[in-house]
Write a protein that holds these residues in place. Structure first.
Motif, mmCIF file in Angstrom:
data_model
loop_
_atom_site.group_PDB
_atom_site.id
_atom_site.type_symbol
_atom_site.label_atom_id
_atom_site.label_comp_id
_atom_site.label_asym_id
_atom_site.label_seq_id
_atom_site.Cartn_x
_atom_site.Cartn_y
_atom_site.Cartn_z
ATOM 1 N N UNK A 132 -14.145 9.399 -2.795
ATOM 2 C CA UNK A 132 -15.130 10.476 -2.661
ATOM 3 C C UNK A 132 -14.482 11.855 -2.726
ATOM 4 N N UNK A 133 -13.166 11.896 -2.470
ATOM 5 C CA UNK A 133 -12.455 13.179 -2.454
ATOM 6 C C UNK A 133 -11.481 13.292 -3.629
ATOM 7 N N UNK A 134 -11.651 12.392 -4.601
ATOM 8 C CA UNK A 134 -10.913 12.439 -5.862
ATOM 9 C C UNK A 134 -9.399 12.385 -5.658
ATOM 10 N N UNK A 135 -8.968 11.487 -4.764
ATOM 11 C CA UNK A 135 -7.538 11.249 -4.595
ATOM 12 C C UNK A 135 -7.263 9.755 -4.732
ATOM 13 N N UNK A 136 -6.014 9.446 -5.082
ATOM 14 C CA UNK A 136 -5.593 8.059 -5.250
ATOM 15 C C UNK A 136 -4.521 7.740 -4.214
ATOM 16 N N UNK A 137 -4.881 7.013 -3.134
ATOM 17 C CA UNK A 137 -3.861 6.679 -2.124
ATOM 18 C C UNK A 137 -2.893 5.623 -2.653
ATOM 19 N N UNK A 138 -1.677 5.665 -2.133
ATOM 20 C CA UNK A 138 -0.657 4.680 -2.502
ATOM 21 C C UNK A 138 -0.341 3.853 -1.258
ATOM 22 N N UNK A 139 -1.082 2.770 -1.089
ATOM 23 C CA UNK A 139 -0.925 1.954 0.112
ATOM 24 C C UNK A 139 0.341 1.105 0.030
ATOM 25 N N UNK A 140 0.908 0.852 1.190
ATOM 26 C CA UNK A 140 2.099 0.019 1.277
ATOM 27 C C UNK A 140 1.799 -1.183 2.171
ATOM 28 N N UNK A 141 2.700 -2.141 2.136
ATOM 29 C CA UNK A 141 2.569 -3.295 3.025
ATOM 30 C C UNK A 141 2.916 -2.845 4.440
ATOM 31 N N UNK A 142 1.939 -2.844 5.325
ATOM 32 C CA UNK A 142 2.109 -2.282 6.661
ATOM 33 C C UNK A 142 2.427 -3.394 7.655
ATOM 34 N N UNK A 143 3.608 -3.310 8.286
ATOM 35 C CA UNK A 143 3.936 -4.243 9.364
ATOM 36 C C UNK A 143 4.272 -3.503 10.653
ATOM 37 N N UNK A 144 4.401 -2.175 10.532
ATOM 38 C CA UNK A 144 4.731 -1.394 11.720
ATOM 39 C C UNK A 144 3.794 -0.189 11.823
ATOM 40 N N UNK A 145 4.228 0.998 11.413
ATOM 41 C CA UNK A 145 3.424 2.211 11.591
ATOM 42 C C UNK A 145 2.523 2.464 10.387
ATOM 43 N N UNK A 146 1.293 2.854 10.681
ATOM 44 C CA UNK A 146 0.327 3.112 9.608
ATOM 45 C C UNK A 146 -0.551 4.295 9.978
ATOM 46 N N UNK A 147 -0.235 5.460 9.421
ATOM 47 C CA UNK A 147 -1.126 6.613 9.587
ATOM 48 C C UNK A 147 -1.040 7.500 8.355
ATOM 49 N N UNK A 148 0.071 8.219 8.193
ATOM 50 C CA UNK A 148 0.211 9.061 7.007
ATOM 51 C C UNK A 148 0.292 8.194 5.754
ATOM 52 N N UNK A 149 -0.510 8.570 4.748
ATOM 53 C CA UNK A 149 -0.601 7.788 3.509
ATOM 54 C C UNK A 149 -0.218 8.680 2.326
ATOM 55 N N UNK A 150 0.726 8.215 1.513
ATOM 56 C CA UNK A 150 1.045 8.939 0.282
ATOM 57 C C UNK A 150 -0.149 8.857 -0.667
ATOM 58 N N UNK A 151 -0.363 9.926 -1.440
ATOM 59 C CA UNK A 151 -1.505 9.919 -2.358
ATOM 60 C C UNK A 151 -1.234 10.845 -3.531
ATOM 61 N N UNK A 152 -2.064 10.679 -4.561
ATOM 62 C CA UNK A 152 -2.029 11.564 -5.724
ATOM 63 C C UNK A 152 -3.372 12.261 -5.832
ATOM 64 N N UNK A 153 -3.334 13.578 -5.950
ATOM 65 C CA UNK A 153 -4.552 14.374 -6.128
ATOM 66 C C UNK A 153 -4.855 14.447 -7.621
ATOM 67 N N UNK A 154 -6.099 14.177 -8.002
ATOM 68 C CA UNK A 154 -6.454 14.149 -9.423
ATOM 69 C C UNK A 154 -6.322 15.515 -10.090
ATOM 70 N N UNK A 155 -6.219 16.599 -9.285
ATOM 71 C CA UNK A 155 -6.023 17.922 -9.897
ATOM 72 C C UNK A 155 -4.646 18.037 -10.529
ATOM 73 N N UNK A 156 -3.692 17.217 -10.044
ATOM 74 C CA UNK A 156 -2.342 17.277 -10.596
ATOM 75 C C UNK A 156 -1.545 18.479 -10.128
ATOM 76 N N UNK A 157 -2.068 19.237 -9.174
ATOM 77 C CA UNK A 157 -1.390 20.451 -8.704
ATOM 78 C C UNK A 157 -0.275 20.082 -7.725
ATOM 79 N N UNK A 158 0.875 20.712 -7.899
ATOM 80 C CA UNK A 158 1.975 20.531 -6.965
ATOM 81 C C UNK A 158 1.812 21.558 -5.846
ATOM 82 N N UNK A 159 1.183 21.135 -4.745
ATOM 83 C CA UNK A 159 0.918 22.078 -3.656
ATOM 84 C C UNK A 159 2.185 22.448 -2.886
#
Length: 728
Positions: free
Chosen positions: A543-570
């Motif tokens: 809904x927010x036009x981003x692509x999360x990169x999920x990992x296999x979680x066995x310990x900590x899970x909160x911050x998620x790497x993602x790609x913004x479809x705008x392609x902007x390097x913030x």
């Protein structure tokens, strides 16, 4: 001997205890469960930053040939100059040697290494703040020099308010942290474990509970738990707090339970009570939101039918056992708002559990600590404030709410004023339209000195997407109201929000520039958007036009790497945004083109240069709610009667002279109306249990006179409105 030992592991704040164990101990008191608490962080810092310990650190660094950089070579060459004042500097920062400030501020007293390169604007920063603050800042830089020496020569994971934080951040797997725990304990680990051992011998607990608020506390919690498991196998160990509440909700690695017997989630009071019952009687297996190891698998158990306790039933936080006189007040940077976090001891309280708004799309609103909103009655809050003042001797309070509700803040202020308490307090808010000029004046009168709140992205499109419930114009007006009431305003700022364009980033910076230039913001901090698993964006990323990169979680899970479809390097905006903000907070750089803050081409702002000024151009509000309460904060006036004859007619008037803390002023009213108003003043006093409403005042006035509005908005009444006559 105590049943429980509650521990905050290294490191959090240096100046005041993190409140979690105090809250828990206050609750356990209501259940007659004996507990001892310790802030292991401050105890380790005090042991580490002592002349005796640092003599050993210098010797170890030299023997191990670790002194290789120009900075550490300078510090080592000046080791005598660093060692001699160290114990006295710590005592000064503990407010035990205030006269030492003059020595610290004298030229060439403290040795200086790389941290002192930022000394250019001390005269600006502390010309008005005073010698004590200047000395605290210099002493802080001196300690940070020594901290740099520790990092480069002894332990690269050291940090004053965090330890091995990298190991806890986004640690989707337990492997790296586990490997570090198999290595030999570090020098700082040895100090930590020695202090822990002394406490274990004294307290002899059945259950040790570690409260882990941040990633920077995680490694030490595991290292301490490891020591207890090895040396005291009969003691049970639990972990709770902010980090597991957000990061460990899907933990599955069985190795974690080599260190801990239990991990609890969310509010800790009932889970710990049930853990205590289980430890006391292992046949009792009733748990609340707890992970345990069962048949070599991690199992989540929530089999208790008991509801969580209401906030009113949790008791007053208990600060006993903590070394309240030994905390260190530091001033890291010359920013008065930042000093609130690091300077001075604060009693911590909460006005309301959770967030009354609970809609911001970047926030963990799906979790109980945000989702479940439950305010505490103002009278009970002030009861707790009085209890804490008696216990700690401190009259400063930091309300640690997600966002303090305006209505409750008003009730709290009224109760404080009614009890004639002298307190100092600050909190976090939303920039609500309900924070009127009059409410801000009331809050100030009760002792509120500052507020912090999220402006986030100064763009109305993005604020709507965030579901912040505010506009830039509204934020400008609210910050103006707080500023004009002489309260400091700090704003959290965000960049890199999903779909944010370069133009919106530039326009947001321009909005912030104008807010600082016009003087309605005094402090701010930019942070880059982070995607969290439990936020609306994390739960519905498409809904927010981003692509999360999920990992296999066995310990900590909160911050998620993602790609913004705008392609902007913030990331590229980080330095320029922070550099410009630093200058704005110093009152400089307003005339510089925004392009000057960046080393790459940016578009020109589309925001008009007087946008914020126009937002603040407001007309008098003639629409007052009939139910609004009227209150007089000032003193009783001195009254003199005057007469004036005109064309044979004598007119009588009353001159009312008021004295307040900063000035004296007077107003003149017709005698009849002046007499009516004087009769109302007693009813408008805070000690009146039922302040009159605007409609009641109007009705009473119009039994004798006509047109109350004409009287209320007259020049004499406007003078009173500027000096303590409030509409609430």
């Amino acid at each position: 001997m105590k049943d429980l030992l509650l521990i905050t592991p290294p490191f959090t704040q240096l100046n005041t205890p993190y409140p979690a164990t105090c809250y828990l101990k206050g609750f356990l008191n209501t259940k007659n469960i004996s507990a001892f608490q310790m802030d292991l962080g401050i105890e380790v810092i005090l042991e580490l930053f002592s002349k005796k310990t640092f003599e050993a650190i210098f010797e170890i660094a030299f023997k191990n040939d670790r002194i290789v950089t120009e900075n550490t070579q300078r510090i080592y060459a000046l080791k005598k100059a660093y060692l001699q004042p160290l114990d006295d500097v710590i005592a000064f920062l503990q407010d035990k040697k205030p006269t030492f400030a003059r020595q610290i501020c004298s030229d060439q007293f403290l040795p200086q290494a790389s941290r002192f390169n930022q000394l250019d604007d001390l005269d600006w920063a502390f010309g008005s703040m005073g010698m004590q603050d200047k000395a605290k800042h210099l002493a802080t830089l001196y300690l940070e020099d020594l901290s740099d020496f520790i990092i480069e020569c002894i332990d690269p994971n050291f940090g004053f308010s965090r330890y091995a934080e990298r190991l806890g951040q986004s640690a989707n797997a337990f492997d790296e942290l586990y490997a570090n725990l198999q290595a030999e304990p570090t020098y700082i680990d040895d100090i930590t474990i020695q202090l822990l051992e002394e406490k274990l011998q004294t307290v002899q607990p059945k259950l040790v509970c570690f409260s882990v608020p941040f990633p920077g506390n995680l490694y030490s919690a595991f290292r301490c738990a490891q020591y207890i498991k090895t040396n005291y196998p009969d003691i049970k160990i639990a972990m709770g707090g902010g980090f597991p509440n957000t990061e460990l909700r899907s933990v599955s690695d069985v190795r974690v339970f080599e260190f801990f017997d239990f991990i609890t989630l969310d509010d800790g009071e009932l889970p710990i009570e049930l853990l205590y019952n289980h430890v006391k009687n292992p046949n009792t297996k009733e748990f609340k939101r707890s992970f345990i190891l069962e048949n070599n698998a991690v199992v989540y158990i929530n089999n208790s039918s008991k509801p969580d306790y209401k906030q009113s039933d949790l008791g007053t936080p208990d600060y006993s056992d903590l070394l309240l006189n030994d905390y260190i007040s530091v001033i890291e940077i010359a920013n008065p708002m930042h000093s609130l976090w690091s300077d001075g001891r604060w009693n911590k309280l909460t006005m309301a559990h959770g967030c009354y708004w609970g809609k911001c799309t970047f926030c963990d609103i799906s979790l109980d600590y945000i989702k479940i909103y439950e305010p505490i009655a103002a009278k009970l809050l002030v009861d707790r404030m009085e209890q804490l003042m008696e216990q700690t001797g401190e009259t400063g309070f930091h309300f640690v709410d997600e966002a303090a509700p305006p209505a409750l803040m008003k009730a709290l202020a009224l109760e404080i004023i009614k009890r004639q308490l002298t307190v100092t307090w600050w909190t976090n808010i939303r920039f609500e339209k309900n924070f009127t000029k009059d409410l801000c004046l009331l809050l100030k009168a009760s002792g509120c000195i500052a507020v912090s709140g999220g402006l986030e992205v100064a763009s109305d499109r993005l604020l709507k997407l965030i579901d912040k419930g505010v506009t830039v114009e509204q934020v400008a007006r609210v910050t103006r109201n707080f500023t004009e009431a002489n309260m400091m305003v700090h704003s959290y700022l965000m960049y890199g929000y999903p779909t944010q364009t370069v133009q919106e980033t530039v326009d947001s910076l321009e909005m912030v520039r104008q807010l600082f230039e016009i003087g309605v913001l005094q402090s701010g901090f930019w942070h880059q958007f982070a995607l969290t698993a439990h936020s609306p964006i994390g739960l519905n990323p498409s809904e927010y036009k981003i692509q999360p990169h999920y990992k296999d979680i066995t310990f900590a899970n909160n911050d998620v790497d993602f790609t913004d479809t705008t392609g902007i390097d913030h990331n590229q905006f980080s330095f320029g945004l922070k550099k410009s903000l630093f200058n704005f907070m110093h009152g400089i750089g307003f005339d510089m083109p925004l392009q000057e803050w960046f080393e790459f081409k940016i578009p020109k702002t589309s925001i008009k240069p007087d946008f914020i000024f126009q937002c603040l151009e407001t007309e008098t509000n003639f629409n007052i709610k009939p139910t609004a309460k009227i209150m007089w904060l000032g003193t009783e006036p001195l009254v003199t009667e005057h007469s004036k004859t005109k064309r044979g007619n004598t007119f009588y008037s009353l001159k009312l002279t008021f004295h307040n803390t900063t000035n004296t002023f007077d107003i003149t009213l017709d005698k009849d109306k002046g007499s009516w108003f004087l009769n109302q003043l007693e009813a408008l006093n805070i000690n009146n249990n039922q302040l009159p409403s605007f409609s009641a005042l109007k009705k009473d006035f119009e039994t004798e006179f006509e047109d109350f509005e004409l009287f209320w908005f007259s020049k004499p009444m406007n003078v009173l409105r500027d000096n303590g006559l409030l509409i609430l």
